[in-house]
Design an enzyme around this catalytic site. Structure first.
Site, PDB file in Angstrom:
ATOM      1  N   PHE B 260       0.824  -1.227   0.000  1.00  0.00           N
ATOM      2  CA  PHE B 260       0.000   0.000   0.000  1.00  0.00           C
ATOM      3  C   PHE B 260       0.848   1.264   0.000  1.00  0.00           C
ATOM      4  CE2 PHE B 260      -2.066  -3.245   2.797  1.00  0.00           C
ATOM      5  CZ  PHE B 260      -2.897  -3.760   1.829  1.00  0.00           C
ATOM      6  N   ILE B 485       2.490  -6.851  -5.100  1.00  0.00           N
ATOM      7  CA  ILE B 485       2.164  -6.520  -3.713  1.00  0.00           C
ATOM      8  C   ILE B 485       0.800  -7.091  -3.329  1.00  0.00           C
ATOM      9  CG2 ILE B 485       3.663  -4.522  -3.696  1.00  0.00           C
ATOM     10  CD1 ILE B 485       1.329  -2.722  -4.137  1.00  0.00           C
ATOM     11  N   ILE B 649      -9.511  -2.882 -19.241  1.00  0.00           N
ATOM     12  CA  ILE B 649      -9.392  -3.747 -18.064  1.00  0.00           C
ATOM     13  C   ILE B 649      -8.813  -5.075 -18.530  1.00  0.00           C
ATOM     14  CG2 ILE B 649     -10.618  -4.849 -16.161  1.00  0.00           C
ATOM     15  CD1 ILE B 649     -10.534  -1.720 -16.141  1.00  0.00           C
ATOM     16  N   LEU B 650      -7.603  -5.383 -18.076  1.00  0.00           N
ATOM     17  CA  LEU B 650      -6.912  -6.561 -18.608  1.00  0.00           C
ATOM     18  C   LEU B 650      -7.363  -7.841 -17.922  1.00  0.00           C
ATOM     19  CD1 LEU B 650      -3.291  -5.139 -19.013  1.00  0.00           C
ATOM     20  CD2 LEU B 650      -5.210  -5.090 -20.623  1.00  0.00           C
ATOM     21  N   PRO B 652     -10.377  -8.712 -15.477  1.00  0.00           N
ATOM     22  CA  PRO B 652     -11.532  -8.213 -14.720  1.00  0.00           C
ATOM     23  C   PRO B 652     -11.653  -8.827 -13.325  1.00  0.00           C
ATOM     24  CG  PRO B 652     -12.159  -8.779 -16.958  1.00  0.00           C
ATOM     25  CD  PRO B 652     -10.749  -9.275 -16.766  1.00  0.00           C
ATOM     26  N   THR B 654      -9.113  -9.868 -11.053  1.00  0.00           N
ATOM     27  CA  THR B 654      -8.256  -9.208 -10.065  1.00  0.00           C
ATOM     28  C   THR B 654      -8.553  -7.706 -10.015  1.00  0.00           C
ATOM     29  OG1 THR B 654      -6.550  -9.167 -11.763  1.00  0.00           O
ATOM     30  CG2 THR B 654      -6.356 -10.862 -10.053  1.00  0.00           C
ATOM     31  N   GLN B 658      -9.365  -5.639  -6.691  1.00  0.00           N
ATOM     32  CA  GLN B 658      -8.590  -4.472  -6.307  1.00  0.00           C
ATOM     33  C   GLN B 658      -9.499  -3.288  -5.972  1.00  0.00           C
ATOM     34  OE1 GLN B 658      -5.596  -3.532  -9.192  1.00  0.00           O
ATOM     35  NE2 GLN B 658      -4.161  -2.938  -7.620  1.00  0.00           N
ATOM     36  N   GLY B 722      -4.351   1.518 -15.140  1.00  0.00           N
ATOM     37  CA  GLY B 722      -3.916   1.157 -13.782  1.00  0.00           C
ATOM     38  C   GLY B 722      -5.040   1.386 -12.799  1.00  0.00           C
ATOM     39  N   GLU B 725      -4.967   2.761  -7.361  1.00  0.00           N
ATOM     40  CA  GLU B 725      -5.371   3.883  -6.503  1.00  0.00           C
ATOM     41  C   GLU B 725      -6.827   4.296  -6.706  1.00  0.00           C
ATOM     42  OE1 GLU B 725      -2.207   4.615  -5.082  1.00  0.00           O
ATOM     43  OE2 GLU B 725      -1.397   3.318  -6.647  1.00  0.00           O
TER      44      GLU B 725
END
Lengths: 342, 758
Positions: B260, B485, B649-650, B652, B654, B658, B722, B725
């Site tokens: 994080f 991570i 979205i590569l 969906p 994960t 996220q 990405g 965040e």
């Protein structure tokens, strides 16, 4: 290494003997849900750890007076889910289930629950003073982060609270603590078991160092139909009570024959005020009649920087708990009338 | 597939590609659930020593004495390191600055000086031949201090606020001059809001504690198993601080139990493990306790002042946003807090200001959506207040003031489907039925409220490299020195490599987390797919070209005179599109070239010329429903719907995880998290998981994630922006706006605990 002896007691007498020999520096271990944490934090440094987990104190059985006897080593989970506890002492069942987590309740025992230590932040941080941990060193909580601390019965030496949920219901039910020691057996009324901090916050109860809790006796209760445990906390589970209320009513129609109210999260011991409860005798179960009880319970309250709110919150929680109790045990789902249980 | 469609919106890309866009389970899942995945403190090497960190009990002062010699007599203890006897490390501050450090300032150096900098800083390291001995001996360490007054209270020190003097890569300072005339516009406006918002210090608290196992080789070389978000950043830091050559230090971090942002910079455990290992010429492990996880990084406390105004018709006309944050005495931690307020909505008159107060605390650090989470919490709450002043629905207000370009930079967006995100999330939530007035909805003793907010985050891309090794058995090994991570880097990189190499996904392995691999920046800022993923895509293109050349040597020339554009690369072979019989397998191509392996790597750079003319951002649109017990103030977040416009979205599966995790954290920020600082002793008091509250399962109810399709050829070759965040930005504001809508009470300090509603 911090060496300590470990022994497994084969009988209550053996346990008491070993504890007496350790002369105040011995600790019983059963579930270990609090003691092990305190060992890791260097808060507790026993020289003798006496394992009592195999003693035959695990039963929950009928008591001679028509009440129920809870073995000191019955787990919190087994107690909460015991059909007779659920049927006759629903506030106790709910109070237990409002505490800790399923995993902890599976390990924690009834006797241990009574003896758990405060969750005051300063008690746990050995880099700082704490009169409870190190008598005479001072109490930084009074001017520090005291959200979790008490507002009733506090002293200039300590404002810590007793963290138990279970004990709040036991106080309301006027349970009795059966103990055994070299001088034989005795029974301590629940109201006399835990103590206020005064000038000796390191002393938390009236159990002698060479005594062991063997059982908790629940007297017959007329309150089963109108019993609640309301717990207000900062998240929906796995948090200690900011304020909690065990409220029991014995109703004849709308008229209150007798009432019991015990508070948690506000004092060094489960907090009761029989004069406040007496205000309800003969009254109807209405919000108007509940308000003076709440006022009376908190009349002597003293707030600190981060916990003044507990006084107002506590009053509201008392009224809520009594309202829910009036509605009847069966009408209430879980804690606070909501569905979440633990 | 129909179920997935309804969960993921319309963007599940199931046709145009083989792997990308399809929900894919984590390739590292089995290793993680079977215990096969090893973490930094689990790498055992022979003759390992154990270091236990002793933390300071005071915030400021000078260490007068430490009974190190006495503790060294304890059985099993090898050495007690303190500032008195620790070997000297690099003299210059510059040598202690890692890739993420501010450009100037003095990074914290453990065991460097007698002067204390903050409470809970390391003051000694006890090294022993067992963890137990080290831990016990550490409990005997007595540190005596000459105390000095400390300052840890931001509010009490607001008079010391000053504009940042430092800079840092990625930090966008507030514009020096206002846009337009915000004061005049405010004075003349029909609708106004002026309010102060505060948020406490929050901690990263990943489940895995920081740990460093420094294995000292016979040749004196160090192999360091380290919890970190950047193995190469750690390696450079260690070499620079300890004067070691890069060939003598290898940093390895295959798995990470959450970061994080707390592991972007090297943590003090690596400093201590290397210090001890090099001094003792032994392998040493240093790990932090849970309490010490509160002692080296945090999201800074912030006090923000906002003045917003709108014209009679609801057009936003003036924004003044000042944010004051704390930082340590030794560094200026810099995050972009206020600039978002000049970006989110169209507004001609804007003044932005970001200031710092130095306190006796550890340096703050990037924490999920650093700056944006803070600035947009306050701004999106203020916008909600302004919309109500104007008697407008808060969504209608935002739509009316929709920004078609980035007014801060005067650039058009590379893509921005926020309007569609509003539409889809609002529809799913049922927002059209929301009464404008607060305290309008009730259920039993609960007040019900609906709130919304939006968010934004930069779509960044950095320089990164990727390497491929194709072997004669048709297996592909791809690698880069990035980290996973917990976000799914292993999985998404495997997918990208399979997609663009034409090797079947089960024959692809992606490796990361080793400083000896090809270059990767730290994993953070939502830029890993964009940076490393783009490098993987590019190197796969080079692999196809090499294989095509080799295919020309295959007997019988099955591909004839087909060009590379005529070919389809899939399942470990290339064939003439539409004519699968005319094919060459990769194995055949290698054999024809008399090769047993094909190795190639490439470094990918952002296409700056293309990117510089655009504003590159992802966006979120978050809707929340809360119920608030009218008497007791307890708050439950019944449901959250979040629509994300985050480019392509590569994965969906994960991606959804996220965003869900980010929403949970947003709820946590809104209602629960607070580093409770006792200013009298200058110390955080709730330094454990029992008392530093984060949500438990019972706090979290329905969460729905929608991905809005976005086509973007500017951000990077993958078109993915990405997602690390963006999922968190706006959530705290949506929840607190819902609390207002339920109760009519604006609580402007986080967390919104029940006492603030009594």
């Amino acid at each position: 290494m911090i060496n300590f002896s470990y022994s497994r007691a084969g009988s209550v007498a053996e346990a008491v003997g070993a504890k007496g020999k350790a002369d105040g520096a011995g600790r019983f271990i059963a579930g270990g849900t609090n003691l092990v944490d305190l060992l890791k934090e260097n808060v507790e440094r026993p020289c003798a750890v006496i394992d009592i987990s195999r003693l035959p104190l695990k039963t929950i059985e009928e008591a001679p007076d028509g009440g129920l006897r809870l073995g000191a080593l019955a787990t919190n989970a087994d107690t909460a889910y015991h059909p007779e506890v659920q049927r006759r002492y629903p506030a106790l069942s709910r109070a237990i289930l409002a505490g800790a987590s399923a995993q902890l309740r599976n390990m924690a025992t009834n006797g241990g629950n009574l003896l758990q230590r405060t969750r005051c932040y300063y008690f746990y941080d050995v880099a700082l003073p704490c009169n409870k941990r190190q008598p005479g060193s001072g109490c930084p909580a009074i001017k520090g982060q005291n959200r979790v601390c008490g507002v009733l019965g506090t002293s200039d030496d300590c404002i810590a609270t007793h963290p138990s949920d279970m004990c709040i219901a036991l106080a309301a039910l006027e349970a009795a603590v059966r103990v055994s020691g070299p001088r034989g057996e005795r029974t301590i009324p629940f109201a006399e078991f835990h103590t206020l901090p005064g000038h000796t916050p390191d002393i938390e109860n009236t159990l002698a160092p060479d005594e062991i809790i063997t059982a908790i006796d629940l007297p017959p209760s007329p309150y089963a139909g109108h019993s609640v445990y309301t717990k207000v906390r900062d998240r929906a589970s796995y948090a200690f009570a900011l304020v909690s209320v065990a409220a029991l009513l014995d109703l004849d129609g709308d008229t209150i024959k007798s009432a019991r109210v015990a508070l948690g999260g506000v004092a060094h011991k489960p907090w009761r005020l029989p004069e406040a409860e007496a205000l309800l005798t003969g009254k109807t179960a209405t919000k108007e009649n509940f308000l003076p009880v709440a006022q009376a319970l908190f009349a002597g309250a003293h707030g600190y920087e981060h916990n003044f709110f507990k006084i107002e919150l506590g009053k509201r929680a008392v009224v809520r708990a009594l309202q829910l109790a009036a509605r009847g045990t069966a009408a209430i789902k879980g804690v606070n009338g909501q569905t979440a249980d633990a | 597939m129909s179920v997935l469609k309804s969960i993921f919106g319309q963007d599940v890309d199931t046709t145009s590609s083989t792997y990308l866009g399809k929900p894919t389970s984590r390739v590292d899942g089995p290793a993680k659930v079977t215990g096969g995945a090893k973490y930094a403190a689990e790498f055992n090497v022979p003759n390992l020593l154990y270091g236990y960190i002793v933390s300071s009990g005071a915030a400021r002062g000078t260490i007068r004495s430490i009974n190190a010699a006495e503790v060294e007599q304890v059985s099993g203890v090898v050495k007690v390191f303190t500032h008195d006897n620790a070997p000297k490390t690099a003299y210059l501050d510059r040598s202690h600055r890692d890739q993420i450090a501010p450009d100037s300032g003095s990074p914290f150096r453990p065991l460097y000086q007698a002067e204390l900098e903050y409470s809970f800083q390391p003051v000694a390291l006890v090294v022993a031949d067992s963890f137990e001995a080290a831990r016990y001996a550490a409990s005997l360490v007595k540190v005596e201090y000459d105390l000095k007054p400390h300052e840890t209270d931001l509010r009490a020190n607001l008079g010391k606020a000053h504009p940042p003097t430092d800079t840092r890569a990625g930090y966008v300072s507030a514009p020096k001059k206002p846009r337009g005339t915000p004061d005049e516009a405010y004075a003349a406006a029909a609708h106004k809001v002026e309010a102060e918002y505060s948020q406490p210090i929050e901690f990263h608290l990943p489940m895995e504690s920081y740990a460093s196992t420094a294995a000292y080789g016979e040749d004196g070389k160090l192999t360091i198993y380290q919890k970190t978000q950047g193995v190469q950043n750690c390696q450079e830091y260690v070499c620079s601080v300890f004067g070691l050559s890069s060939g003598d230090v290898q940093v390895i971090s295959p798995y990470m139990g959450g970061g994080f942002g707390s592991g972007l910079r090297p943590t003090y455990d690596i400093y201590l493990s290397v210090l001890a290992a090099t001094a003792l010429k032994r392998s040493v492990r240093v790990s932090m306790t849970r309490q010490q996880m509160f002692s080296f990084s945090h999201r800074p406390e912030a006090i923000q002042h906002l003045k917003l105004a709108a014209r009679e018709d609801g057009m936003l006309d003036s924004v003044t946003h000042t944010a004051i944050e704390e930082t340590s005495q030794n560094e200026e931690y810099l995050e972009t807090v206020v600039n978002w307020s000049g970006l989110m909505y169209n507004c001609p008159n804007v003044r932005l200001d970001h200031q710092l107060v130095n306190l006796d605390l550890a340096s703050p650090a990037d924490m999920r959506a650093p700056g944006a989470v803070t600035g947009l919490y306050a701004y999106e709450c203020a916008v909600d207040e302004l919309a109500y002043q104007a008697k407008m629905d808060p969504l209608a207000f935002r739509e009316k003031n929709y920004a078609e370009k980035d007014q801060n930079a005067d650039k058009i967006f590379s893509s921005k489907e926020l309007r569609e995100a509003y539409r889809q999330a609002a529809a799913r939530f049922g927002w059209k039925d929301r009464p404008l007035e607060p305290r309008s909805m009730k259920k039993g003793s609960d007040l019900i409220g609906w709130g919304m907010a939006s968010g934004s985050w930069e779509a960044m891309q950095g320089k990164a490299a990727a390497k491929l090794v194709l072997t004669a058995d048709g297996k592909l090994l791809a690698s880069s020195a990035t980290s996973d991570i917990g976000t799914g880097t292993y999985t998404v990189m495997t997918m990208i490599a399979a997609e663009f190499s034409g090797v079947a996904i089960e024959d692809v392995t992606f490796q990361l987390g080793d400083s000896s691999m090809v270059y990767s920046p730290v994993e953070g800022g939502s830029w890993t797919v964009s940076s490393v993923g783009s490098a993987v895509k590019t190197v796969c293109g080079e692999l196809r070209a090499r294989l095509f050349k080799l295919a020309g040597k295959v007997d019988g020339a099955p591909l004839g005179d087909a060009t590379i554009e005529d070919l389809t690369f899939a399942n470990g072979a290339m064939h003439v599109t539409g004519n699968p019989v005319r094919n060459v397998t990769y194995t055949e191509a290698l054999r024809a070239g008399k090769l047993d392996r094909l190795e190639l790597d490439t470094t990918e750079l952002p296409q700056l010329a293309k990117q510089a003319t655009h504003a590159l951002y992802s966006h979120s649109s978050v809707f929340a429903e809360v119920s608030v017990d009218e008497d007791l103030g307890t708050i439950h977040v019944n449901r959250v719907v979040s629509a994300i416009a985050g480019g392509r979205i590569l994965n969906p599966k994960t991606a959804r995880s996220q965003i869900m995790g980010a929403i949970v954290w947003g709820i946590s920020m809104a209602l629960e998290e607070e580093g409770m600082l006792d200013d009298h002793v200058g110390r955080f008091m709730n330094h454990n998981y029992a008392e530093y509250h984060i949500p438990v399962a019972a706090d979290i109810h329905d969460i729905e994630v929608i991905f809005v399709p976005e086509h973007d050829e500017v951000v990077n070759p993958l078109g993915a922006k990405g997602l690390g965040e963006i999922g968190m930005v706006g959530v705290a504001a949506a929840v607190t706006n819902a609390v207002w809508h339920a109760t009519g009470k604006r609580v402007r300090s986080l967390p919104v605990t029940l006492d603030k509603l009594l």
